[in-house]
Design a protein around this motif. Structure first.
Motif, PDB file in Angstrom:
ATOM      1  N   GLU A 268       8.929   0.340 -10.936  1.00  0.00           N
ATOM      2  CA  GLU A 268       8.473   0.733 -11.781  1.00  0.00           C
ATOM      3  C   GLU A 268       7.264   0.532 -11.671  1.00  0.00           C
ATOM      4  O   GLU A 268       6.409  -0.118 -10.809  1.00  0.00           O
ATOM      5  N   ASP A 269       5.851   1.978 -12.073  1.00  0.00           N
ATOM      6  CA  ASP A 269       4.883   1.800 -11.441  1.00  0.00           C
ATOM      7  C   ASP A 269       4.548   1.398 -13.953  1.00  0.00           C
ATOM      8  O   ASP A 269       4.978   1.364 -14.097  1.00  0.00           O
TER       9      ASP A 269
ATOM     10  N   GLY B  27       1.037   8.080  -1.250  1.00  0.00           N
ATOM     11  CA  GLY B  27       0.100   8.908  -2.082  1.00  0.00           C
ATOM     12  C   GLY B  27       0.836   8.312  -3.365  1.00  0.00           C
ATOM     13  O   GLY B  27      -0.524   8.644  -4.665  1.00  0.00           O
ATOM     14  N   ALA B  28       1.019   8.049  -3.715  1.00  0.00           N
ATOM     15  CA  ALA B  28       1.711   6.705  -4.601  1.00  0.00           C
ATOM     16  C   ALA B  28       0.166   6.293  -5.666  1.00  0.00           C
ATOM     17  O   ALA B  28      -0.945   5.967  -4.469  1.00  0.00           O
ATOM     18  N   SER B  29      -0.519   6.647  -7.109  1.00  0.00           N
ATOM     19  CA  SER B  29      -1.283   6.114  -7.562  1.00  0.00           C
ATOM     20  C   SER B  29      -1.431   4.877  -7.986  1.00  0.00           C
ATOM     21  O   SER B  29      -2.114   3.984  -8.817  1.00  0.00           O
TER      22      SER B  29
ATOM     23  N   VAL C 269      -2.346  -2.085  -2.959  1.00  0.00           N
ATOM     24  CA  VAL C 269      -3.878  -1.992  -2.175  1.00  0.00           C
ATOM     25  C   VAL C 269      -3.877  -0.541  -2.284  1.00  0.00           C
ATOM     26  O   VAL C 269      -2.849  -0.008  -1.496  1.00  0.00           O
ATOM     27  N   GLN C 270      -4.996  -0.100  -2.262  1.00  0.00           N
ATOM     28  CA  GLN C 270      -4.926   1.584  -2.039  1.00  0.00           C
ATOM     29  C   GLN C 270      -6.037   1.778  -0.878  1.00  0.00           C
ATOM     30  O   GLN C 270      -7.454   0.784  -0.730  1.00  0.00           O
TER      31      GLN C 270
ATOM     32  N   ALA D 272       0.883  -0.949   0.258  1.00  0.00           N
ATOM     33  CA  ALA D 272      -0.045   0.181   0.257  1.00  0.00           C
ATOM     34  C   ALA D 272       1.151   1.128   0.519  1.00  0.00           C
ATOM     35  O   ALA D 272       2.142   1.336  -0.070  1.00  0.00           O
ATOM     36  N   PRO D 273       0.721   2.175  -0.702  1.00  0.00           N
ATOM     37  CA  PRO D 273       1.654   3.659  -0.367  1.00  0.00           C
ATOM     38  C   PRO D 273       1.688   4.150   0.842  1.00  0.00           C
ATOM     39  O   PRO D 273       1.448   3.622   1.882  1.00  0.00           O
TER      40      PRO D 273
END
Length: 185
Positions: free
Chosen positions: A96-97, A138-140, A183-184, A68-69
Protein backbone atom coordinates in the motif's frame (compact mmCIF):
# COMPACT_ATOMS: atom_id res chain seq x y z
CA UNK A 1 -7.19 -45.88 -34.34
CA UNK A 2 -9.94 -45.76 -31.72
CA UNK A 3 -11.23 -42.29 -30.81
CA UNK A 4 -11.58 -41.48 -27.11
CA UNK A 5 -15.09 -41.05 -25.78
CA UNK A 6 -16.18 -37.93 -23.95
CA UNK A 7 -16.33 -39.92 -20.70
CA UNK A 8 -12.76 -41.22 -21.09
CA UNK A 9 -11.55 -37.69 -21.80
CA UNK A 10 -13.32 -36.34 -18.70
CA UNK A 11 -11.85 -39.10 -16.53
CA UNK A 12 -8.37 -38.42 -17.93
CA UNK A 13 -8.68 -34.69 -17.33
CA UNK A 14 -9.99 -35.15 -13.77
CA UNK A 15 -7.18 -37.60 -12.95
CA UNK A 16 -4.61 -35.23 -14.39
CA UNK A 17 -5.93 -32.27 -12.42
CA UNK A 18 -6.05 -34.35 -9.23
CA UNK A 19 -2.35 -35.08 -9.66
CA UNK A 20 -1.56 -31.43 -10.21
CA UNK A 21 -3.47 -30.17 -7.19
CA UNK A 22 -1.73 -32.25 -4.56
CA UNK A 23 0.96 -34.87 -4.85
CA UNK A 24 0.47 -37.88 -2.55
CA UNK A 25 2.49 -37.56 0.66
CA UNK A 26 3.00 -33.82 0.36
CA UNK A 27 6.32 -32.11 -0.25
CA UNK A 28 9.16 -34.28 -1.49
CA UNK A 29 12.39 -34.32 0.54
CA UNK A 30 14.03 -32.14 -2.13
CA UNK A 31 11.18 -29.59 -2.04
CA UNK A 32 11.40 -29.51 1.76
CA UNK A 33 15.17 -28.92 1.60
CA UNK A 34 14.60 -25.98 -0.73
CA UNK A 35 12.06 -24.43 1.64
CA UNK A 36 13.89 -24.91 4.95
CA UNK A 37 17.08 -23.15 6.07
CA UNK A 38 19.43 -24.20 8.84
CA UNK A 39 20.73 -20.68 9.37
CA UNK A 40 19.01 -17.36 8.79
CA UNK A 41 21.24 -14.92 6.88
CA UNK A 42 21.73 -11.28 7.88
CA UNK A 43 18.31 -9.63 7.74
CA UNK A 44 17.38 -6.12 6.72
CA UNK A 45 14.24 -6.36 8.88
CA UNK A 46 13.80 -8.24 12.18
CA UNK A 47 10.30 -8.63 13.57
CA UNK A 48 9.63 -11.44 16.05
CA UNK A 49 5.92 -11.37 15.19
CA UNK A 50 4.16 -14.37 16.75
CA UNK A 51 1.22 -15.76 14.78
CA UNK A 52 -1.09 -18.08 16.70
CA UNK A 53 1.72 -19.19 19.04
CA UNK A 54 2.62 -21.43 16.08
CA UNK A 55 4.87 -19.36 13.81
CA UNK A 56 7.35 -16.57 14.46
CA UNK A 57 8.24 -14.27 11.60
CA UNK A 58 11.94 -13.91 12.37
CA UNK A 59 12.47 -11.24 9.73
CA UNK A 60 13.04 -10.56 6.05
CA UNK A 61 15.27 -9.08 3.40
CA UNK A 62 14.15 -6.79 0.59
CA UNK A 63 16.41 -6.46 -2.47
CA UNK A 64 16.82 -3.79 -3.65
CA UNK A 65 15.90 -1.75 -0.60
CA UNK A 66 14.09 0.91 -2.66
CA UNK A 67 11.90 0.85 -5.75
CA UNK A 68 11.17 3.02 -8.75
CA UNK A 69 7.88 2.82 -10.67
CA UNK A 70 7.96 -0.19 -13.01
CA UNK A 71 10.61 -2.01 -10.95
CA UNK A 72 10.42 -5.15 -8.83
CA UNK A 73 12.04 -6.15 -5.55
CA UNK A 74 12.60 -9.63 -4.13
CA UNK A 75 11.34 -10.23 -0.58
CA UNK A 76 12.59 -13.22 1.41
CA UNK A 77 10.83 -13.90 4.72
CA UNK A 78 11.91 -16.41 7.37
CA UNK A 79 9.35 -18.19 9.56
CA UNK A 80 10.33 -20.24 12.63
CA UNK A 81 7.84 -23.03 13.35
CA UNK A 82 6.85 -23.09 17.05
CA UNK A 83 3.90 -25.52 16.96
CA UNK A 84 2.25 -27.62 14.23
CA UNK A 85 -0.31 -25.83 12.09
CA UNK A 86 -3.63 -27.57 11.43
CA UNK A 87 -4.58 -25.47 8.39
CA UNK A 88 -2.86 -24.75 5.09
CA UNK A 89 -2.49 -21.01 5.33
CA UNK A 90 -1.84 -18.58 2.52
CA UNK A 91 0.63 -15.80 3.21
CA UNK A 92 -1.14 -12.57 2.44
CA UNK A 93 0.90 -9.57 1.38
CA UNK A 94 -0.63 -6.12 0.95
CA UNK A 95 1.46 -3.45 -0.72
CA UNK A 96 0.00 0.00 0.00
CA UNK A 97 1.01 3.58 -0.63
CA UNK A 98 1.93 5.02 2.78
CA UNK A 99 -0.03 8.17 1.85
CA UNK A 100 -3.06 6.31 0.47
CA UNK A 101 -2.77 7.60 -3.11
CA UNK A 102 -2.86 4.27 -4.95
CA UNK A 103 -4.90 1.07 -4.79
CA UNK A 104 -3.61 -1.82 -2.70
CA UNK A 105 -1.58 -4.46 -4.51
CA UNK A 106 -2.18 -8.02 -3.25
CA UNK A 107 0.67 -10.50 -3.46
CA UNK A 108 -1.07 -13.37 -1.62
CA UNK A 109 0.62 -16.73 -2.18
CA UNK A 110 1.18 -20.25 -0.91
CA UNK A 111 4.37 -20.45 1.20
CA UNK A 112 7.65 -21.54 -0.38
CA UNK A 113 6.31 -21.24 -3.90
CA UNK A 114 3.50 -23.67 -3.08
CA UNK A 115 5.99 -26.48 -2.45
CA UNK A 116 5.68 -26.70 1.32
CA UNK A 117 2.16 -26.21 2.79
CA UNK A 118 1.96 -25.01 6.39
CA UNK A 119 0.38 -28.27 7.61
CA UNK A 120 3.66 -29.99 6.71
CA UNK A 121 5.90 -27.54 8.58
CA UNK A 122 7.87 -29.21 11.39
CA UNK A 123 8.46 -27.69 14.84
CA UNK A 124 11.92 -26.12 15.04
CA UNK A 125 12.30 -25.57 11.29
CA UNK A 126 12.84 -22.17 9.73
CA UNK A 127 10.92 -21.90 6.48
CA UNK A 128 12.13 -19.53 3.77
CA UNK A 129 9.46 -17.83 1.66
CA UNK A 130 10.41 -15.75 -1.38
CA UNK A 131 8.17 -13.52 -3.47
CA UNK A 132 8.39 -10.41 -5.65
CA UNK A 133 6.71 -7.06 -5.30
CA UNK A 134 6.36 -4.75 -8.29
CA UNK A 135 5.47 -1.09 -8.32
CA UNK A 136 3.33 -0.27 -11.39
CA UNK A 137 4.81 2.12 -13.97
CA UNK A 138 3.65 5.67 -13.38
CA UNK A 139 2.91 5.12 -9.66
CA UNK A 140 3.34 8.34 -7.69
CA UNK A 141 3.90 6.81 -4.24
CA UNK A 142 6.87 8.07 -2.20
CA UNK A 143 6.88 5.15 0.20
CA UNK A 144 5.22 1.72 0.22
CA UNK A 145 3.99 -0.17 3.26
CA UNK A 146 4.39 -3.93 2.99
CA UNK A 147 1.84 -5.66 5.26
CA UNK A 148 1.94 -9.42 5.90
CA UNK A 149 0.08 -12.17 7.73
CA UNK A 150 -1.42 -15.66 7.46
CA UNK A 151 -4.86 -16.25 5.96
CA UNK A 152 -7.00 -19.38 5.61
CA UNK A 153 -9.01 -18.90 2.39
CA UNK A 154 -11.72 -21.51 3.12
CA UNK A 155 -12.83 -19.82 6.35
CA UNK A 156 -11.54 -16.30 5.57
CA UNK A 157 -9.81 -16.33 8.98
CA UNK A 158 -6.40 -14.89 9.81
CA UNK A 159 -3.88 -16.55 12.10
CA UNK A 160 -4.00 -14.26 15.14
CA UNK A 161 -1.05 -12.05 16.04
CA UNK A 162 -0.20 -12.93 19.66
CA UNK A 163 2.25 -10.11 20.45
CA UNK A 164 0.67 -6.95 18.98
CA UNK A 165 2.49 -4.68 21.44
CA UNK A 166 5.88 -5.93 20.20
CA UNK A 167 5.43 -5.35 16.44
CA UNK A 168 3.93 -2.70 14.17
CA UNK A 169 0.46 -3.87 13.16
CA UNK A 170 -3.00 -2.63 12.26
CA UNK A 171 -4.90 -4.50 15.00
CA UNK A 172 -6.21 -7.06 12.48
CA UNK A 173 -3.34 -9.61 12.61
CA UNK A 174 -1.56 -7.81 9.79
CA UNK A 175 1.98 -6.66 10.53
CA UNK A 176 3.86 -3.85 8.86
CA UNK A 177 6.91 -5.81 7.70
CA UNK A 178 8.75 -2.92 6.07
CA UNK A 179 8.39 0.51 4.50
CA UNK A 180 10.05 0.63 1.10
CA UNK A 181 11.18 4.05 -0.20
CA UNK A 182 10.17 4.90 -3.76
CA UNK A 183 12.45 6.89 -6.03
CA UNK A 184 10.94 8.80 -8.94
CA UNK A 185 13.06 8.81 -12.09
Amino acid sequence: MRRPTLLSLLVSVSLLSACIVEAPGGASPNERRQAVVTQVPALSVRTGANFGDSVELVGATVQPGRLAPGEAARVTAYFKVLKPLEEDYTIFVHLEDAEGRMERINVDHKPAGGLYPTTQWKVGETVKDEFSITLPPGASARQLNLWLGFWEPKTDERLQLKNPDAVRNDGRSRILLVQVPVVQR
